[in-house]
Scaffold this motif. Structure first.
Motif, short mmCIF file in Angstrom:
data_model
loop_
_atom_site.label_atom_id
_atom_site.label_comp_id
_atom_site.label_asym_id
_atom_site.label_seq_id
_atom_site.Cartn_x
_atom_site.Cartn_y
_atom_site.Cartn_z
N ASP A 297 0.80 -1.23 0.00
CA ASP A 297 0.00 0.00 0.00
C ASP A 297 0.83 1.27 0.00
O ASP A 297 0.48 2.26 -0.63
CB ASP A 297 -0.90 0.05 1.24
CG ASP A 297 -2.08 -0.88 1.14
OD1 ASP A 297 -2.64 -0.98 0.04
OD2 ASP A 297 -2.43 -1.50 2.15
N LEU A 298 1.90 1.26 0.75
CA LEU A 298 2.58 2.50 1.10
C LEU A 298 3.13 3.29 -0.08
O LEU A 298 3.11 4.53 -0.04
CB LEU A 298 3.68 2.22 2.12
CG LEU A 298 4.26 3.42 2.85
CD1 LEU A 298 3.17 4.21 3.57
CD2 LEU A 298 5.33 2.95 3.84
N PRO A 299 3.63 2.65 -1.17
CA PRO A 299 4.15 3.48 -2.28
C PRO A 299 3.13 4.47 -2.82
O PRO A 299 3.50 5.57 -3.24
CB PRO A 299 4.54 2.43 -3.33
CG PRO A 299 4.89 1.22 -2.54
CD PRO A 299 3.91 1.22 -1.39
N GLY A 300 1.85 4.12 -2.81
CA GLY A 300 0.84 5.03 -3.32
C GLY A 300 0.59 6.22 -2.43
O GLY A 300 -0.01 7.22 -2.86
N TRP A 301 1.01 6.14 -1.18
CA TRP A 301 0.77 7.21 -0.21
C TRP A 301 2.05 7.94 0.19
O TRP A 301 2.01 8.85 1.02
CB TRP A 301 0.14 6.62 1.05
CG TRP A 301 -1.23 6.07 0.87
CD1 TRP A 301 -1.58 4.83 0.42
CD2 TRP A 301 -2.47 6.74 1.14
NE1 TRP A 301 -2.95 4.68 0.41
CE2 TRP A 301 -3.52 5.84 0.85
CE3 TRP A 301 -2.80 8.01 1.62
CZ2 TRP A 301 -4.86 6.16 1.00
CZ3 TRP A 301 -4.14 8.34 1.78
CH2 TRP A 301 -5.15 7.42 1.48
N GLN A 302 3.18 7.55 -0.37
CA GLN A 302 4.46 8.01 0.16
C GLN A 302 4.68 9.51 0.03
O GLN A 302 5.49 10.08 0.76
CB GLN A 302 5.61 7.25 -0.52
CG GLN A 302 5.74 7.51 -2.01
CD GLN A 302 6.85 6.67 -2.63
OE1 GLN A 302 7.38 5.74 -2.02
NE2 GLN A 302 7.22 7.00 -3.85
N ASN A 303 3.97 10.15 -0.88
CA ASN A 303 4.14 11.60 -1.05
C ASN A 303 3.14 12.42 -0.24
O ASN A 303 3.13 13.64 -0.33
CB ASN A 303 4.02 11.96 -2.53
CG ASN A 303 5.13 11.34 -3.36
OD1 ASN A 303 6.29 11.36 -2.99
ND2 ASN A 303 4.76 10.76 -4.50
N ASP A 304 2.31 11.75 0.55
CA ASP A 304 1.21 12.43 1.24
C ASP A 304 1.48 12.68 2.71
O ASP A 304 0.59 13.17 3.42
CB ASP A 304 -0.07 11.61 1.10
CG ASP A 304 -0.57 11.55 -0.33
OD1 ASP A 304 -0.42 12.55 -1.04
OD2 ASP A 304 -1.08 10.50 -0.74
N ALA A 305 2.65 12.33 3.21
CA ALA A 305 2.94 12.49 4.63
C ALA A 305 4.05 13.51 4.85
O ALA A 305 5.04 13.52 4.12
CB ALA A 305 3.35 11.15 5.24
#
Length: 735
Positions: A297-305
């Motif tokens: 999951d995390l690669p899709g969210w890595q720019n959002d934190a």
């Protein structure tokens, strides 16, 4: 109560195509997200500048239905202090679902006095221990509070004045109308915001420092905008501000990434997936597949934190209860390392009064905690089963995590140019607290199965850029049901959906050109909600697997994997004969042909030769998003891998990923030799577990057959063939 069943990402139409209709439903929201993503938002509620550290009740609640009591929570608070965890920054004690008993005279939730006779006294005790207290609630308003038509504190309005009419679903746990039980609040009505203000004011009067708002939609695997809690999240954040108390707000669970731009100004963190706990579906608190899910999951969210955007919440860490956690020590270290690299909130589950020595060792490593608290979440620079995550700290300093997600040991190579540098002046191992010295050549390490190396690296120089070529999926050759769809955030403004669920539903890049044969890096930009997987083939060769995950069908996530190409033109085909792949935006090929190539090979059971009753089908937690079942119970019901290759004759490691509930057996026959019985056990057919064997293979092609002529065999997910580490090391020395 928590939603037990996982709903696969949307309707069949969305699963298969995720195209025009779904695009129309979300076009406006996506546009708002893309615009909003460019703007930085201050952290909400005067908290959340760093991810919090602590503990939550929920994991223990899943195995002990009587755990949630005031006495037990007080004991956990005392254990956090006495264990030494608090000395390393762990200070949140969060009470999850189940504390509430009824409503007060203003329709606000109040505790079950049988289990929480004095919640303020409990929170006072938590504060006296130097800790912060968290509590759980949900959007909307429950039916008993509506039926009571209670006066809303400080207003002339009542609870029946603020609900949506006709009654609508207030959160993802609600039932279908006309009786959802969790009723939606209409925030255009007077008294609605004031009601939420009164609830938060009550929590604040108890001394609450943290609120988890659960069942939030869009998200929690609810369909699109049929349930919309964006106004609720805004109202809760405004109520926190009005309370005058700094209170952390986490929204949960599996938040829909398309609407993160709407949620971002109001929350401090968001859960990006479903519960990490097995909740009765396995015999332990969690298991390896639920950790692996976070890697997907995390690669899709890595720019959002970030400190301005809030944090990606990966859920509880069950790492301190010995075998009850369902993880090996290596898997526990791997899990907490991923959480640290992601800068995720780090909160333990389980029972702190029984915190074991290894768990205590993990949470007392200040060098690891510094990674989590750095405020600079990592990015994945290499994906697949041996991913590499990197966080730039400035001043030529990086945190680097190298993972081995297979159960077989492996030698991992990290070329420094993946970080964009020439080499390392200093390399420090953060788990072993060792300085490893400078490194000019690629960094090389041996990792056990499901293990990690966590490094702090001081680098020098700037690596020369390498050439790259982008290939758009919409310009490739489409087969079967594959179809082009609009995608505003995609390269070229389009993507390809409708892949998989049949051998012909594919997208094929026929013109991938490289000047010389070798191993290149292939960036794959794809989109999915939940877990999906590609089976891809290079130049008509055997299937290879790319397991993916994500939170949006409209925001591409990138992962980069090594791929071996021949000189000149190559073809690369993406699909899945049995299950669901993500939608595909593009691939990007880069490098000079000298990228490191993993030495293992993966063979998926669902695309092996299935005979008799054996059949392949969807399996959410399995590699390839599918597995083979109905094996055994007769001699002909078998799975045969007829193309298992080995570079030379000798002993190899064989990982067998299988699923069973209770004891079952495979009979494994290699190259028509003597069948060997594998007596296996497990606690669920839903999630694979694994064993690792040593087997002899011939040079070239080998045949491995799994069957059971007399009894039922487990389901079979995949096999992984890898050299023994010793043999691999000797080969490198000789060459």
């Amino acid at each position: 109560m928590k939603l037990k069943a996982r709903i696969y990402a949307g309707s069949t139409l969305i699963q298969r195509h995720a195209i025009t209709l779904f695009s129309q439903l979300r076009a406006a929201a996506l546009t708002a997200f893309v615009i909003g993503a460019a703007a930085a938002h201050a952290q909400a509620n005067n908290v959340g500048q760093k991810p919090y550290l602590g503990w939550s009740t929920f994991s223990e609640q899943t195995i002990n239905g009587s755990f949630l009591t005031q006495a037990n929570i007080q004991a956990q608070s005392d254990a956090m202090k006495s264990s030494g965890m608090q000395d390393h920054g762990f200070n949140y004690i969060n009470i999850d679902s189940g504390w509430m008993g009824s409503f007060d005279s203003n329709g606000r939730p109040i505790p079950n006095t049988g289990t929480f006779p004095d919640i303020k006294a409990l929170i006072d005790h938590i504060h006296a221990n130097g800790q912060k207290a968290g509590i759980y609630w949900i959007p909307g308003i429950e039916q008993p509070a509506v039926d009571g038509n209670y006066p809303i504190l400080g207003t002339q309005y009542h609870t029946q004045d603020i609900v949506t009419i006709p009654l609508a679903q207030g959160n993802a746990f609600a039932g279908a109308p006309p009786n959802p039980y969790h009723d939606k609040i209409d925030f255009t009505k007077p008294g609605a915001q004031e009601y939420i203000n009164s609830v938060v004011a009550l929590f604040a009067s108890w001394g609450v420092d943290f609120i988890k708002l659960d069942g939030v939609a869009p998200g929690s695997y609810s369909d699109s905008l049929s349930i919309d809690d964006r106004p609720d999240v805004a109202a809760w954040s405004k109520a926190i501000a009005a309370s005058g108390r700094p209170i952390w707000l986490t929204i949960s669970w599996a938040i829909d990434q398309d609407y993160l731009g709407d949620f971002r100004p109001y929350q401090n963190a968001r859960r990006i997936e479903d519960d990490i706990e097995c909740e009765g579906r396995c015999g332990t608190l969690t298991d390896w597949q639920r950790i692996y899910q976070r890697f997907r999951d995390l690669p899709g969210w890595q720019n959002d934190a970030s400190p301005t955007q809030g944090w990606n919440d990966l859920d509880s860490l069950d790492i301190g209860d010995g075998s009850l956690d369902g993880l090996t020590n290596d898997e526990k270290r791997t899990a907490i390392s991923l959480w640290a690299m992601a800068n995720a909130p780090m909160y333990l589950g389980g029972d702190l009064t029984k915190l074991d020595s290894f768990g205590k060792q993990l949470v007392s490593n200040d060098e690891m905690i510094a990674v989590d608290q750095s405020g600079k979440p990592a990015k994945q620079v290499l994906g697949g089963e041996q991913p590499v995550w990197v966080s730039s700290q400035g001043n030529n300093t990086y945190y680097v995590a190298l993972f081995n997600l297979n159960a077989t040991p492996a030698i991992i190579h990290l070329p420094w140019n993946l970080l964009g540098v020439n080499g390392a002046l200093q390399v420090r191992d953060l788990w072993n607290h060792q300085n490893l010295g400078p490194s000019v050549l690629p960094f090389t390490t041996v990792l056990k199965g499901h293990d990690v190396r966590l490094l702090k690296v001081v680098t020098y120089g700037k690596a020369a850029p390498t050439s790259s070529t982008s290939y758009e999926a919409e310009s490739a050759t489409l087969g079967g049901s594959a179809v082009i769809a609009d995608c505003a955030a995609c390269s070229g403004g389009e993507k390809v959906g409708g892949l998989g669920l049949g051998a012909n539903n594919t997208v094929t890049f026929n013109n991938v050109y490289v000047a010389r044969a070798g191993v290149y890096l292939m960036q794959v930009d794809s989109m999915t909600q939940g877990l999906r997987s590609y089976l891809y083939s290079v130049n008509g060769g055997p299937f290879q697997t790319l397991n993916s995950g994500g939170g949006s069908f409209f925001l591409p996530a990138s992962t980069t994997i090594p791929v071996r190409l021949q000189k000149g033109m190559n073809s690369i085909q993406f699909g899945s004969p049995v299950s669901y792949p993500p939608d595909l935006d593009r691939i990007v090929i880069s490098g000079n042909g000298d990228a490191p190539e993993p030495s293992f090979r993966v063979y998926e059971a669902e695309v092996a030769t299935l005979s008799g009753n054996a059949s392949g089908g969807f399996s959410n937690y399995s590699s390839g998003l599918a597995k083979a079942g109905n094996i055994g119970g007769g001699a002909g019901n078998a799975v045969t891998f007829s193309n298992v290759t080995a570079p030379s004759a000798g002993t190899y490691l064989l990982e067998v990923d299988y699923a069973t509930s209770g004891p079952r057996s495979f009979f494994l026959t290699i190259n028509n030799g003597t069948a060997n019985e594998l007596d296996l056990n497990g606690s669920t057919f839903d999630e694979p577990t694994y064993i690792v064997l040593r087997v002899h293979l011939n040079a070239g092609t080998n045949t491995l057959r799994f069957d059971n002529a007399t009894g039922y065999a487990p389901d079979l997910d995949r096999i992984v063939v890898a050299p023994t580490v010793l043999g691999d090391l000797m080969g490198e020395i000789l060459h």
